[in-house]
Design a protein around this motif. Sequence first.
Motif, PDB file in Angstrom:
ATOM      1  N   GLU A  10      -0.287   6.561 -10.859  1.00  0.00           N
ATOM      2  CA  GLU A  10       0.188   5.441 -10.054  1.00  0.00           C
ATOM      3  C   GLU A  10      -0.967   4.469  -9.863  1.00  0.00           C
ATOM      4  O   GLU A  10      -2.139   4.863  -9.976  1.00  0.00           O
ATOM      5  N   PRO A  11      -0.664   3.200  -9.567  1.00  0.00           N
ATOM      6  CA  PRO A  11      -1.751   2.243  -9.291  1.00  0.00           C
ATOM      7  C   PRO A  11      -2.606   2.738  -8.124  1.00  0.00           C
ATOM      8  O   PRO A  11      -2.093   3.243  -7.122  1.00  0.00           O
ATOM      9  N   ALA A  12      -3.906   2.586  -8.262  1.00  0.00           N
ATOM     10  CA  ALA A  12      -4.791   3.010  -7.179  1.00  0.00           C
ATOM     11  C   ALA A  12      -4.625   2.136  -5.949  1.00  0.00           C
ATOM     12  O   ALA A  12      -4.762   2.603  -4.818  1.00  0.00           O
ATOM     13  N   ALA A  13      -4.301   0.874  -6.167  1.00  0.00           N
ATOM     14  CA  ALA A  13      -4.092  -0.042  -5.043  1.00  0.00           C
ATOM     15  C   ALA A  13      -3.450  -1.318  -5.550  1.00  0.00           C
ATOM     16  O   ALA A  13      -3.748  -1.781  -6.658  1.00  0.00           O
ATOM     17  N   GLY A  14      -2.557  -1.886  -4.744  1.00  0.00           N
ATOM     18  CA  GLY A  14      -2.000  -3.192  -5.057  1.00  0.00           C
ATOM     19  C   GLY A  14      -1.091  -3.204  -6.263  1.00  0.00           C
ATOM     20  O   GLY A  14      -0.403  -2.234  -6.573  1.00  0.00           O
ATOM     21  N   ARG A  15      -1.124  -4.304  -6.972  1.00  0.00           N
ATOM     22  CA  ARG A  15      -0.249  -4.527  -8.118  1.00  0.00           C
ATOM     23  C   ARG A  15      -0.606  -3.569  -9.253  1.00  0.00           C
ATOM     24  O   ARG A  15      -1.791  -3.293  -9.485  1.00  0.00           O
ATOM     25  N   PRO A  16       0.396  -3.060  -9.973  1.00  0.00           N
ATOM     26  CA  PRO A  16       0.104  -2.164 -11.100  1.00  0.00           C
ATOM     27  C   PRO A  16      -0.806  -2.836 -12.125  1.00  0.00           C
ATOM     28  O   PRO A  16      -0.587  -4.006 -12.483  1.00  0.00           O
ATOM     29  N   PRO A  17      -1.830  -2.166 -12.574  1.00  0.00           N
ATOM     30  CA  PRO A  17      -2.719  -2.757 -13.575  1.00  0.00           C
ATOM     31  C   PRO A  17      -2.021  -2.878 -14.927  1.00  0.00           C
ATOM     32  O   PRO A  17      -1.081  -2.144 -15.220  1.00  0.00           O
ATOM     33  N   VAL A  18      -2.485  -3.833 -15.713  1.00  0.00           N
ATOM     34  CA  VAL A  18      -1.941  -4.016 -17.058  1.00  0.00           C
ATOM     35  C   VAL A  18      -2.928  -3.402 -18.044  1.00  0.00           C
ATOM     36  O   VAL A  18      -4.016  -3.944 -18.263  1.00  0.00           O
ATOM     37  N   PRO A  19      -2.592  -2.254 -18.642  1.00  0.00           N
ATOM     38  CA  PRO A  19      -3.538  -1.614 -19.553  1.00  0.00           C
ATOM     39  C   PRO A  19      -3.688  -2.394 -20.838  1.00  0.00           C
ATOM     40  O   PRO A  19      -2.771  -3.110 -21.256  1.00  0.00           O
ATOM     41  N   PRO A  20      -4.825  -2.275 -21.490  1.00  0.00           N
ATOM     42  CA  PRO A  20      -4.995  -2.900 -22.800  1.00  0.00           C
ATOM     43  C   PRO A  20      -4.089  -2.218 -23.821  1.00  0.00           C
ATOM     44  O   PRO A  20      -3.549  -1.130 -23.563  1.00  0.00           O
ATOM     45  N   PRO A  21      -3.899  -2.821 -24.996  1.00  0.00           N
ATOM     46  CA  PRO A  21      -2.978  -2.235 -25.975  1.00  0.00           C
ATOM     47  C   PRO A  21      -3.435  -0.896 -26.536  1.00  0.00           C
ATOM     48  O   PRO A  21      -2.610  -0.117 -27.005  1.00  0.00           O
ATOM     49  N   HIS A  22      -4.727  -0.632 -26.494  1.00  0.00           N
ATOM     50  CA  HIS A  22      -5.247   0.621 -27.058  1.00  0.00           C
ATOM     51  C   HIS A  22      -6.015   1.375 -25.972  1.00  0.00           C
ATOM     52  O   HIS A  22      -7.049   0.902 -25.504  1.00  0.00           O
ATOM     53  N   THR A  23      -5.536   2.554 -25.599  1.00  0.00           N
ATOM     54  CA  THR A  23      -6.171   3.308 -24.511  1.00  0.00           C
ATOM     55  C   THR A  23      -6.593   4.719 -24.910  1.00  0.00           C
ATOM     56  O   THR A  23      -7.084   5.471 -24.071  1.00  0.00           O
TER      57      THR A  23
END
Length: 267
Positions: A10-23
């Motif tokens: 889950e997001p650590a805080a606030g708005r969900p982060p947008v991950p880069p295309p390659h993780t």
Amino acid sequence: MPARIIVHLEPAAGRPPVPPPHTGPAVNAAFLAALRDAGEDALSAALHEIRPPKPFALTPLLDERDRRANASSKQVRFEIGILANSLTAPVLQALAATGDVRIARCQYKVAAIELAGAETFPDLLAGAASASRWTLRIATPVAFFTALEEGVRRVRLFPEPDWVFSDLYRKWNAFAPEVALGKATAQTITQNLEVADYRLTMGEYLLKAGVPPVRGSIGTISYRIADIRHTTAEGRAGLDALIRFSAYAGIGDRTTIGMGHTIPSTR
């Protein structure tokens, strides 16, 4: 004991982060860091340094559709495939003690740890059917890389049956010598398997930051025994056990950074 662990995020805080295309590489780094932070420094270092076959497989960040997590994803997770009997307990304990994880530029908190599956090698073999056709859904790009002695390094994109099953056979026998698969299975792999059908596309996958992504195949592929008259029930059961094992081990190369995440079809 092969096991599959899902780490729900889950997001650590606030708005969900947008991950880069390659993780994939970032998930690998986060997984090893979680082990270190939980006091498993030696295990983390060993998993990083050990030569293949390594006793684990990872996925990149995935969403509820088994696709790369992105801005529209409702759920985010990564999965860990465990291949060695001694690894499941320390990994579960380390993850249970992990509160937050940083993956690339994204900060998450661990929402839940799910043991999605666990089977001993004898159970995998005992539950195998004398089948003659199998289908795999390949969720992250699969590829096979040539060795140094084979000239210029090249990427083989198509999951040929003998490459896929031979790699699974090698991993199985490395981690379960007490229930090693025998010559009947090996002979069927090298002499009697063919592709029955496929629906594959090509996708890119990042192996290392700063290096151009490689290519691999994504989609579904079916394999079958070319002539069942030249097989034994033991050999066919061995192949079926390897297909079930692929859910934990993945297929192809670079599975420890998320390539070749595979979902076998249910019978």
